[in-house]
Design a protein around this motif. Structure first.
Motif, PDB file in Angstrom:
ATOM      1  N   VAL A   1      10.846  47.873  34.142  1.00 62.51           N
ATOM      2  CA  VAL A   1       9.643  48.177  33.355  1.00 62.51           C
ATOM      3  C   VAL A   1      10.018  49.438  32.587  1.00 62.51           C
ATOM      4  O   VAL A   1      10.153  50.513  33.177  1.00 62.51           O
ATOM      5  CB  VAL A   1       8.424  48.457  34.264  1.00 62.51           C
ATOM      6  N   LEU A   2      10.242  49.280  31.297  1.00 62.70           N
ATOM      7  CA  LEU A   2      10.767  50.407  30.517  1.00 62.70           C
ATOM      8  C   LEU A   2       9.662  51.384  30.132  1.00 62.70           C
ATOM      9  O   LEU A   2       8.534  50.984  29.837  1.00 62.70           O
ATOM     10  CB  LEU A   2      11.446  49.901  29.246  1.00 62.70           C
ATOM     11  N   VAL A   3      10.022  52.661  30.120  1.00 63.26           N
ATOM     12  CA  VAL A   3       9.069  53.675  29.675  1.00 63.26           C
ATOM     13  C   VAL A   3       9.114  53.779  28.152  1.00 63.26           C
ATOM     14  O   VAL A   3       8.085  53.964  27.497  1.00 63.26           O
ATOM     15  CB  VAL A   3       9.324  55.020  30.383  1.00 63.26           C
ATOM     16  N   ARG A   4      10.305  53.681  27.585  1.00 61.17           N
ATOM     17  CA  ARG A   4      10.530  53.634  26.138  1.00 61.17           C
ATOM     18  C   ARG A   4      11.666  52.646  25.920  1.00 61.17           C
ATOM     19  O   ARG A   4      12.464  52.414  26.817  1.00 61.17           O
ATOM     20  CB  ARG A   4      10.959  55.000  25.588  1.00 61.17           C
ATOM     21  N   TYR A   5      11.760  52.104  24.711  1.00 60.68           N
ATOM     22  CA  TYR A   5      12.771  51.078  24.434  1.00 60.68           C
ATOM     23  C   TYR A   5      13.939  51.721  23.674  1.00 60.68           C
ATOM     24  O   TYR A   5      13.790  52.134  22.520  1.00 60.68           O
ATOM     25  CB  TYR A   5      12.131  49.964  23.600  1.00 60.68           C
ATOM     26  N   PRO A   6      15.126  51.831  24.323  1.00 60.36           N
ATOM     27  CA  PRO A   6      16.234  52.530  23.656  1.00 60.36           C
ATOM     28  C   PRO A   6      16.932  51.670  22.608  1.00 60.36           C
ATOM     29  O   PRO A   6      17.094  50.455  22.795  1.00 60.36           O
ATOM     30  CB  PRO A   6      17.196  52.828  24.813  1.00 60.36           C
ATOM     31  N   VAL A   7      17.343  52.297  21.534  1.00 60.86           N
ATOM     32  CA  VAL A   7      18.141  51.648  20.486  1.00 60.86           C
ATOM     33  C   VAL A   7      19.211  52.652  20.073  1.00 60.86           C
ATOM     34  O   VAL A   7      18.909  53.834  19.904  1.00 60.86           O
ATOM     35  CB  VAL A   7      17.283  51.308  19.235  1.00 60.86           C
ATOM     36  N   ARG A   8      20.436  52.174  19.920  1.00 66.04           N
ATOM     37  CA  ARG A   8      21.508  53.083  19.469  1.00 66.04           C
ATOM     38  C   ARG A   8      21.719  52.904  17.970  1.00 66.04           C
ATOM     39  O   ARG A   8      21.939  51.777  17.521  1.00 66.04           O
ATOM     40  CB  ARG A   8      22.811  52.761  20.190  1.00 66.04           C
ATOM     41  N   ILE A   9      21.653  54.021  17.255  1.00 62.36           N
ATOM     42  CA  ILE A   9      21.894  53.946  15.818  1.00 62.36           C
ATOM     43  C   ILE A   9      22.908  55.008  15.393  1.00 62.36           C
ATOM     44  O   ILE A   9      23.076  56.014  16.073  1.00 62.36           O
ATOM     45  CB  ILE A   9      20.595  54.117  14.989  1.00 62.36           C
ATOM     46  N   ALA A  10      23.537  54.729  14.235  1.00 65.71           N
ATOM     47  CA  ALA A  10      24.616  55.619  13.789  1.00 65.71           C
ATOM     48  C   ALA A  10      24.070  56.939  13.228  1.00 65.71           C
ATOM     49  O   ALA A  10      24.640  57.987  13.452  1.00 65.71           O
ATOM     50  CB  ALA A  10      25.472  54.908  12.755  1.00 65.71           C
ATOM     51  N   GLU A  11      22.944  56.864  12.531  1.00 64.05           N
ATOM     52  CA  GLU A  11      22.471  58.085  11.842  1.00 64.05           C
ATOM     53  C   GLU A  11      21.209  58.606  12.527  1.00 64.05           C
ATOM     54  O   GLU A  11      20.125  58.571  11.952  1.00 64.05           O
ATOM     55  CB  GLU A  11      22.169  57.772  10.368  1.00 64.05           C
ATOM     56  N   LYS A  12      21.378  59.120  13.728  1.00 61.26           N
ATOM     57  CA  LYS A  12      20.218  59.529  14.530  1.00 61.26           C
ATOM     58  C   LYS A  12      19.375  60.634  13.865  1.00 61.26           C
ATOM     59  O   LYS A  12      18.156  60.499  13.758  1.00 61.26           O
ATOM     60  CB  LYS A  12      20.697  59.974  15.916  1.00 61.26           C
ATOM     61  N   ASP A  13      20.029  61.699  13.413  1.00 65.76           N
ATOM     62  CA  ASP A  13      19.274  62.828  12.856  1.00 65.76           C
ATOM     63  C   ASP A  13      18.475  62.415  11.622  1.00 65.76           C
ATOM     64  O   ASP A  13      17.311  62.790  11.459  1.00 65.76           O
ATOM     65  CB  ASP A  13      20.212  63.988  12.478  1.00 65.76           C
ATOM     66  N   LYS A  14      19.138  61.603  10.785  1.00 68.00           N
ATOM     67  CA  LYS A  14      18.481  61.147   9.568  1.00 68.00           C
ATOM     68  C   LYS A  14      17.266  60.281   9.940  1.00 68.00           C
ATOM     69  O   LYS A  14      16.174  60.435   9.375  1.00 68.00           O
ATOM     70  CB  LYS A  14      19.497  60.329   8.755  1.00 68.00           C
ATOM     71  N   ALA A  15      17.448  59.409  10.907  1.00 65.62           N
ATOM     72  CA  ALA A  15      16.361  58.510  11.317  1.00 65.62           C
ATOM     73  C   ALA A  15      15.181  59.319  11.873  1.00 65.62           C
ATOM     74  O   ALA A  15      14.022  59.043  11.552  1.00 65.62           O
ATOM     75  CB  ALA A  15      16.864  57.530  12.368  1.00 65.62           C
ATOM     76  N   LEU A  16      15.483  60.339  12.668  1.00 58.29           N
ATOM     77  CA  LEU A  16      14.394  61.137  13.259  1.00 58.29           C
ATOM     78  C   LEU A  16      13.616  61.881  12.168  1.00 58.29           C
ATOM     79  O   LEU A  16      12.387  61.931  12.200  1.00 58.29           O
ATOM     80  CB  LEU A  16      14.948  62.126  14.281  1.00 58.29           C
ATOM     81  N   ALA A  17      14.351  62.411  11.206  1.00 53.59           N
ATOM     82  CA  ALA A  17      13.690  63.148  10.120  1.00 53.59           C
ATOM     83  C   ALA A  17      12.815  62.202   9.298  1.00 53.59           C
ATOM     84  O   ALA A  17      11.658  62.519   8.994  1.00 53.59           O
ATOM     85  CB  ALA A  17      14.742  63.824   9.242  1.00 53.59           C
ATOM     86  N   GLN A  18      13.347  61.041   8.986  1.00 55.50           N
ATOM     87  CA  GLN A  18      12.562  60.089   8.170  1.00 55.50           C
ATOM     88  C   GLN A  18      11.373  59.539   8.962  1.00 55.50           C
ATOM     89  O   GLN A  18      10.305  59.307   8.402  1.00 55.50           O
ATOM     90  CB  GLN A  18      13.457  58.934   7.708  1.00 55.50           C
ATOM     91  N   ALA A  19      11.578  59.332  10.263  1.00 58.70           N
ATOM     92  CA  ALA A  19      10.493  58.795  11.095  1.00 58.70           C
ATOM     93  C   ALA A  19       9.310  59.761  11.121  1.00 58.70           C
ATOM     94  O   ALA A  19       8.149  59.351  11.013  1.00 58.70           O
ATOM     95  CB  ALA A  19      11.000  58.540  12.515  1.00 58.70           C
ATOM     96  N   ALA A  20       9.615  61.047  11.248  1.00 62.20           N
ATOM     97  CA  ALA A  20       8.546  62.047  11.296  1.00 62.20           C
ATOM     98  C   ALA A  20       7.730  62.004  10.003  1.00 62.20           C
ATOM     99  O   ALA A  20       6.502  62.083  10.028  1.00 62.20           O
ATOM    100  CB  ALA A  20       9.143  63.438  11.512  1.00 62.20           C
ATOM    101  N   LYS A  21       8.423  61.826   8.888  1.00 66.69           N
ATOM    102  CA  LYS A  21       7.724  61.786   7.593  1.00 66.69           C
ATOM    103  C   LYS A  21       6.914  60.505   7.449  1.00 66.69           C
ATOM    104  O   LYS A  21       5.821  60.501   6.897  1.00 66.69           O
ATOM    105  CB  LYS A  21       8.745  61.857   6.453  1.00 66.69           C
ATOM    106  N   ALA A  22       7.460  59.394   7.966  1.00 69.67           N
ATOM    107  CA  ALA A  22       6.816  58.093   7.761  1.00 69.67           C
ATOM    108  C   ALA A  22       5.762  57.787   8.841  1.00 69.67           C
ATOM    109  O   ALA A  22       5.153  56.718   8.819  1.00 69.67           O
ATOM    110  CB  ALA A  22       7.884  57.002   7.753  1.00 69.67           C
ATOM    111  N   GLY A  23       5.563  58.712   9.796  1.00 66.36           N
ATOM    112  CA  GLY A  23       4.583  58.460  10.864  1.00 66.36           C
ATOM    113  C   GLY A  23       5.042  57.371  11.823  1.00 66.36           C
ATOM    114  O   GLY A  23       4.246  56.603  12.345  1.00 66.36           O
TER     115      GLY A  23
END
Ligand SMILES: Cc1ncc(COP(=O)(O)O)c(C=O)c1O
Length: 385
Positions: free
Chosen positions: A297-319
């Motif tokens: 029973v997962l608490v969060r669903y993990p995904v591995r991506i190449a551009e982690k920092d970029k994804a986190l920054a864009q995610a924060a902006k995109a909600g």
């Protein structure tokens, strides 16, 4: 002991079929109580995966023991049991089996190794409430298990921790420590935590999470709110008021959450299957557990991506509610690793996972629409191995 706290403990223990449960202010405090009750101290070694939160290492150093890290295996992010034996010395007193993200550890092998060397197993179930291994719930294999009900955990009481055990002698020692050594949370802490819970329930939704988290971290640093970790917890020295019991307010909230626990677990399973399907449809390898003996029973669903920092920054902006566990072998990134006996290169798989792993939400506020949005977003990046 207050009646409402006792009721919470009993209900929690009953859910697991454990003899006893003991509630504390946080999960890390529950671990500290366990280590103390097991008489872990100077010259002892405690083995745990090198892919964890530093708040989980602090209780080991507070008890006077030395943390020893085992690298992870990439599919489950859990301790690689093939590397465990070589980390054991005659000083090893405890193995912490951390069920990362909710994936159950290979308990059969861990138990065999531990039993042959007379070592105790503590299960870290902070990310794995309801996960099963060989049809049995995690937390019930080792000498004891501990849980967290902090903001990001399977259910939240703001902050909160719990130990379960069916070992009578150990239970008596934990009880004695809880009665004689813990301090109660202050009235200010309880009041602020209650207010924070109300705000969380009213205003925090997937689209507002990133903004709220940044604001919360800022206010924690200013000491205006009750944060998950105080500044003193980023150093391996124990603060005077660390060993704290749970408040009645948290216990009441915990009882309410336990009433909905089956619904919560079913929702997490459903959402994880949905992510499996949606990711596969976009050509991403899902994080499905392929083992026959594991039912996570997962608490969060993990995904591995190449551009982690970029994804986190864009995610924060995109909600987009994109999580970033663990940012380094001993999360967060600011942890002074050397102060915790961790040297870069010690756990290469864990370091690689830290560079690439982000995670998607599975909590009760997520639905099909948010899952689709999250998957559309994350598959815009390149998947990493
Ligand atoms: C795997 C794991 N175990 C234990 C803990 C400690 O839980 P708590 O924040 O309730 O002290 C954490 C912290 O987030 C964690 O990630």
């Amino acid at each position: 002991m207050d009646k409402i706290i006792e009721e919470y403990q009993q209900k929690f223990a009953r859910f697991f079929g454990a003899e006893r449960a003991f509630a504390f202010w946080k999960g890390r405090v529950a671990l500290y109580a366990l280590l103390r009750a097991l008489d872990v101290g100077q010259d002892d070694e405690v083995i745990l995966p090198g892919y964890t939160c530093v708040m989980n290492v602090n209780p080991i150093t507070y008890a006077g023991a030395r943390p020893v890290y085992v690298d992870i295996e990439p599919d489950t992010f859990n301790m690689n049991v093939n590397l465990l034996q070589e980390k054991i010395t005659n000083k090893t007193k405890v193995i912490i089996a951390q069920h990362t993200y909710g994936y159950p550890c290979e308990m059969d092998t861990i138990m065999k190794i531990a039993q042959s060397r007379g070592i105790c197993i503590i299960e870290d179930c902070c990310l794995a409430l309801g996960s099963k291994y060989q049809g049995r719930m995690v937390g019930t294999f080792g000498t004891a298990g501990y849980f967290s009900s902090q903001w990001n955990k399977p259910y939240t009481t703001g902050l909160g921790g719990m130990v379960i055990t069916s070992d009578r002698e150990l239970a008596e020692r934990i009880e004695s420590l809880a009665v004689n050594e813990t301090c109660p949370p202050s009235a200010w802490e309880v009041f602020m935590l209650r207010m924070q819970l109300i705000i969380y329930r009213l205003f925090i939704y997937p689209r507002t999470t990133a903004l709220a988290q940044n604001l919360f971290r800022y206010l924690t640093k200013k000491g205006v709110v009750v944060g998950s970790s105080s500044t003193s917890e980023f150093e391996p020295e124990r603060a005077d008021d660390f060993f704290k019991g749970i408040s009645k307010m948290q216990a009441r909230s915990g009882i309410r959450q336990l009433c909905r626990i089956k619904e919560n677990i079913a929702h997490r399973r459903k959402m994880a299957h949905l992510y499996d399907k949606l990711l596969a449809s976009k050509g991403f390898k899902p994080s499905r557990d392929s083992r026959d003996n594991a039912d996570p029973v997962l608490v969060r669903y993990p995904v591995r991506i190449a551009e982690k920092d970029k994804a986190l920054a864009q995610a924060a902006k995109a909600g987009i509610e994109l999580g970033s566990w663990f940012e380094c072998p001993l999360h967060p990134i600011e942890t002074p690793l050397a102060s915790y006996d961790y040297e870069l290169g010690m756990c290469p798989e864990a370091e690689k996972a830290s560079r690439h792993a982000v995670n998607l939400p599975l909590h009760m506020r997520t639905n099909e629409k948010t899952a689709k949005r999250n998957v559309d977003f994350i598959t815009g990046f390149t998947q990493a191995d």
